[in-house]
Motif scaffolding. Sequence first.
Motif, PDB file in Angstrom:
ATOM      1  N   GLY A 738      40.134   5.914 -13.010  1.00 20.19           N
ATOM      2  CA  GLY A 738      40.128   5.692 -11.563  1.00 20.19           C
ATOM      3  C   GLY A 738      39.839   6.979 -10.836  1.00 20.19           C
ATOM      4  O   GLY A 738      39.579   8.020 -11.441  1.00 20.19           O
ATOM      5  N   GLY A 741      45.202  10.022  -9.385  1.00 19.93           N
ATOM      6  CA  GLY A 741      46.510   9.779  -9.975  1.00 19.93           C
ATOM      7  C   GLY A 741      47.456  10.866  -9.508  1.00 19.93           C
ATOM      8  O   GLY A 741      47.018  11.938  -9.053  1.00 19.93           O
ATOM      9  N   HIS A 777      51.765   7.666 -11.067  1.00 21.27           N
ATOM     10  CA  HIS A 777      50.939   6.565 -10.566  1.00 21.27           C
ATOM     11  C   HIS A 777      49.468   6.924 -10.768  1.00 21.27           C
ATOM     12  O   HIS A 777      49.064   8.083 -10.592  1.00 21.27           O
ATOM     13  CB  HIS A 777      51.205   6.339  -9.073  1.00 21.27           C
ATOM     14  N   GLN A 778      48.655   5.938 -11.135  1.00 24.71           N
ATOM     15  CA  GLN A 778      47.213   6.139 -11.201  1.00 24.71           C
ATOM     16  C   GLN A 778      46.494   4.847 -10.827  1.00 24.71           C
ATOM     17  O   GLN A 778      46.976   3.749 -11.103  1.00 24.71           O
ATOM     18  CB  GLN A 778      46.774   6.601 -12.592  1.00 24.71           C
ATOM     19  N   ASP A 779      45.374   5.020 -10.148  1.00 24.61           N
ATOM     20  CA  ASP A 779      44.541   3.875  -9.795  1.00 24.61           C
ATOM     21  C   ASP A 779      43.736   3.423 -11.016  1.00 24.61           C
ATOM     22  O   ASP A 779      43.337   4.242 -11.847  1.00 24.61           O
ATOM     23  CB  ASP A 779      43.569   4.246  -8.670  1.00 24.61           C
ATOM     24  N   ILE A 780      43.477   2.132 -11.100  1.00 22.93           N
ATOM     25  CA  ILE A 780      42.629   1.566 -12.147  1.00 22.93           C
ATOM     26  C   ILE A 780      41.431   0.918 -11.464  1.00 22.93           C
ATOM     27  O   ILE A 780      41.588   0.004 -10.649  1.00 22.93           O
ATOM     28  CB  ILE A 780      43.383   0.536 -12.997  1.00 22.93           C
ATOM     29  N   ASP A 781      40.238   1.428 -11.790  1.00 22.22           N
ATOM     30  CA  ASP A 781      39.026   0.961 -11.118  1.00 22.22           C
ATOM     31  C   ASP A 781      38.035   0.473 -12.178  1.00 22.22           C
ATOM     32  O   ASP A 781      37.319   1.265 -12.803  1.00 22.22           O
ATOM     33  CB  ASP A 781      38.424   2.103 -10.290  1.00 22.22           C
ATOM     34  N   ASP A 797      46.391  -5.024 -14.414  1.00 22.36           N
ATOM     35  CA  ASP A 797      46.800  -4.558 -13.084  1.00 22.36           C
ATOM     36  C   ASP A 797      45.771  -3.594 -12.517  1.00 22.36           C
ATOM     37  O   ASP A 797      44.928  -3.041 -13.243  1.00 22.36           O
ATOM     38  CB  ASP A 797      48.164  -3.877 -13.158  1.00 22.36           C
ATOM     39  N   SER A 798      45.872  -3.339 -11.215  1.00 20.89           N
ATOM     40  CA  SER A 798      44.961  -2.400 -10.546  1.00 20.89           C
ATOM     41  C   SER A 798      45.533  -0.996 -10.452  1.00 20.89           C
ATOM     42  O   SER A 798      44.869  -0.093  -9.940  1.00 20.89           O
ATOM     43  CB  SER A 798      44.638  -2.901  -9.134  1.00 20.89           C
ATOM     44  N   SER A 799      46.747  -0.794 -10.946  1.00 22.65           N
ATOM     45  CA  SER A 799      47.356   0.536 -10.977  1.00 22.65           C
ATOM     46  C   SER A 799      48.423   0.551 -12.048  1.00 22.65           C
ATOM     47  O   SER A 799      48.881  -0.498 -12.511  1.00 22.65           O
ATOM     48  CB  SER A 799      47.953   0.909  -9.617  1.00 22.65           C
ATOM     49  N   SER A 800      48.829   1.752 -12.435  1.00 12.38           N
ATOM     50  CA  SER A 800      49.884   1.878 -13.451  1.00 12.38           C
ATOM     51  C   SER A 800      50.465   3.278 -13.388  1.00 12.38           C
ATOM     52  O   SER A 800      49.944   4.156 -12.697  1.00 12.38           O
ATOM     53  CB  SER A 800      49.331   1.616 -14.857  1.00 12.38           C
TER      54      SER A 800
END
Length: 914
Positions: A738, A741, A777-781, A797-800
């Motif tokens: 992403g 983070g 936290h990190q974005d998932i793209d 999920d879109s984040s983790s």
Amino acid sequence: MKFNLRFLIIALFICTISVAQNKGTISGVLTDKETNNEALPFANILIKGTNISANTDIDGKYSLSVNPGNYTVIFSFVGYESVEKPVTVKANETVTVNQVLSAGGYTLKDVVVKSSTVNRQKESALLLEQKNAVDIKQTIGAQELSRKGVGDVAAAVVKTAGVSKQEGNNNIFVRGLGDRYNSTSMNGLPIPSNDPERKNIALDIFSTDIVEYISIDKVYSSRIYGDFAGGNVDIISKDYRGDGMLEISLGSKANTNALGQANNFMLQQGPNKSGFVSYGVPNDPLSGFNFENSLNPVKEAPFAGEFGIKAGKTFRIGEEGKIALFGTASFNSGYEFREGLTRSVSAQAAEQKSYLQQKYSYNTNTTGMFNANYRINSNHKIGYNLLYVNSSDQVRDTYLGSDRDYDNADADLYIQRGTFTQNSVFINQLLGNHKLTDKIDFNWGASYNTVEGNMPDRIQNMLFHYRDNDYYSLAQATITDNQRYFQNLKEDEIAANMAFTYKLGDSKNGDSKGKIVAGYNGKFKKRDFEAIQFNFRITEAGLQERLDPNNLDAFFNQQNYANGTFSISSFAGMTPQTYSGNQDIHAGFANLEYKLTDKLSSVFGIRYENITQTVEWRTQFDAGGGINTFERNEFLPSLVLKYELNEKQNLRLAASKTYTLPQFKERALFVYEDVMESKIGNPYLYPSQNYNLDIKWEMFPKSEELFSVTAFGKYILDPINEVIIASASNDISWVNIGDTGYAYGIELEARKNIFDLDENLTNKLSFGFNASLMKTHQDIDRQKVIDETDLNINLTDSSSGFTGASDMILNTDLSYAKNWKNDAGIIATLSYNHYSDKLYAIGSQEKGNLVDKAMGSLDFVFKTKLNKKLGIDLGARNILNPEFKRVQENAGGDVLVLNYKKGVTFGLGMNYQF
């Protein structure tokens, strides 16, 4: 009456101020002739005939405030000749008296010489150094390692705040950031990894016998390579001081789980008990069954041992020269057994693979270290360090259960895998320290390191176990089900450091304003990796034969090969799959350490790095071969501010920019297949950018006591993560997952003496505690991954959070130490470590995340010194024997996918010093 009382108070106040203003000061620096005139901390300064005294700090500095007059100052230190000097003190003036102490008329046989280097092993000395340093640092010395019964560097670093170790491997996490975000060095020079899976060398291969102290830098400095976000672990090797010593140690240890399997503890044949092997790919394996090792396991007695020897000697050369030699060699081994469930499930919790896994293992570690330090004179010193470590791990895994790809209603699937791994590291370092003038120092270092990692003859066989008739036959859904695998890694690394230091102000008179440090770092790494796998295709007739899984030699042999019962093949014949990597880093750095005011100090740093990384491969995914190169130029600023709130308290702030490189294996288009998962590289991977901030308050009530609170934050652009990609077999790969983070948290640390009853001999109870609370936290793209690579991901999920990060890590210990006059003594330490739930892998295909559940471990160590020469140690590890659990977070609730217990390990050791 009120007026008279007020008048008296005012008069006394004025007299007090007057006396204070009329006092003079005696100050200076004590140095140690025996250690190249280095600063001598903890020396004693006494005004003769009075009770006025002081001790030097970690920099050898002292200061005394006295009334005007003539005095005699006595300088003394244990084992050194005392010196008396007459001094005349005038009102409101400072007299500078610098002094060099030496062993003088004493012989080293009569006393124990305690130099500044030896004292850096002590907890009190390291805390004092931490207090006075401008940089934010955390260290753990030989004294603390011994007190806590720590046997290797990995176990040492997880005793510090914010550091944890991933269960089941050697991956160290610092502030929630795993292997890729950390770095490892020895004496300030980088050292390579001994594992193709990892960026960092396995810290548990370093015995604490070779360690003077360990420095954990969680705040970036321009002198550290910029591939940094979590921390840098710097192992400082022992530097011997003294006339001569020889010590031998013996020990044994046993694991309760392994002892419980004593009648059934079996390992693969081939590897020997020393951990050294010489076999590899056999001659002409495609034209006959020519493999060297038997497939039949061999029964073992799971009792382990330890042996060590260390020696040191110092020689004088001329009037000023001295050479100190130190060497150590050790061997230790251990048996372990674990048993439990391992499985994978769908998003609806339906079983895809489900096994009872039994894991038998035997590991060894052979360590040899030698160093020679030559003090040419008071201004010049050179040293040579050699370290060789050979570690081995022999594992026999058995899996009994089901796999949806092997449909057989009458039988369970039974898998046997035997894996032997041998990794060796050879480190050579040459170091120099030179005082060119009173203001200019020049320090340099060079290293040549080699690593070899071998996995010779890993074996795997899959069978059906027919429950009703209790017999086995071979299973084959793909050609790779029954195989033998060979891999080899070789890596060479050359590194060089050089730095000039220019001191600002007049340090002799205690008027130092700071220093300017400028220099160059270079690191040049080359890796060559190759692997070849021989697959056994079995005929229908062969699949019908009844077999004993402990006697597969009865089937896999030259006769059955000649009869055509099975055939042997590999990718591209005898040409192995390969990848190679080259990485060159040139760096220039400069920093200014400057005392802005009496209380405010600063370090301003800047670093420039030019990085080139090339990966080339030829594998089953790209038979024609491929190559990928990237080049980066990084400018990395850093700032540290230290404000002295008072004599015992500091407030610190640090900020920096760094980066994170992808590793060779992550970018090579090579696949590594395990029983439960397969991993494949991504050539399109690129570096992340990191922004780091720390704020710390610390208080040092006494010499061995500390209270501190640290708040930290990390902001990461284009973070790299391991994920499951959309593929036929759901392989794992690495991607820039992403755009952003972050990680932030707080660390707490306390060290306190509960009581200290004897001024002359140790008799104290001490308590230590550190804890880390954090959030990641990190974005998932998904679209970013598709656009930047030829991979596809379908994460749930879109984040983790960050994989491997725990929201809470806690370490605490309680130690009692008692010494007697005949050099006898005891140390007893009870220590506890706990981590909260941590993310193991990010969920995909609507499946939830894999999470390792919270777990704690309790250890006890008892060390006794019966006399000056003989000592006996007892230890118990993992006393609570908690159950390790990994779950998949599904909508209907957590589903258990892995569990086991490691057992309790008991140890007994003896050491004798001649």
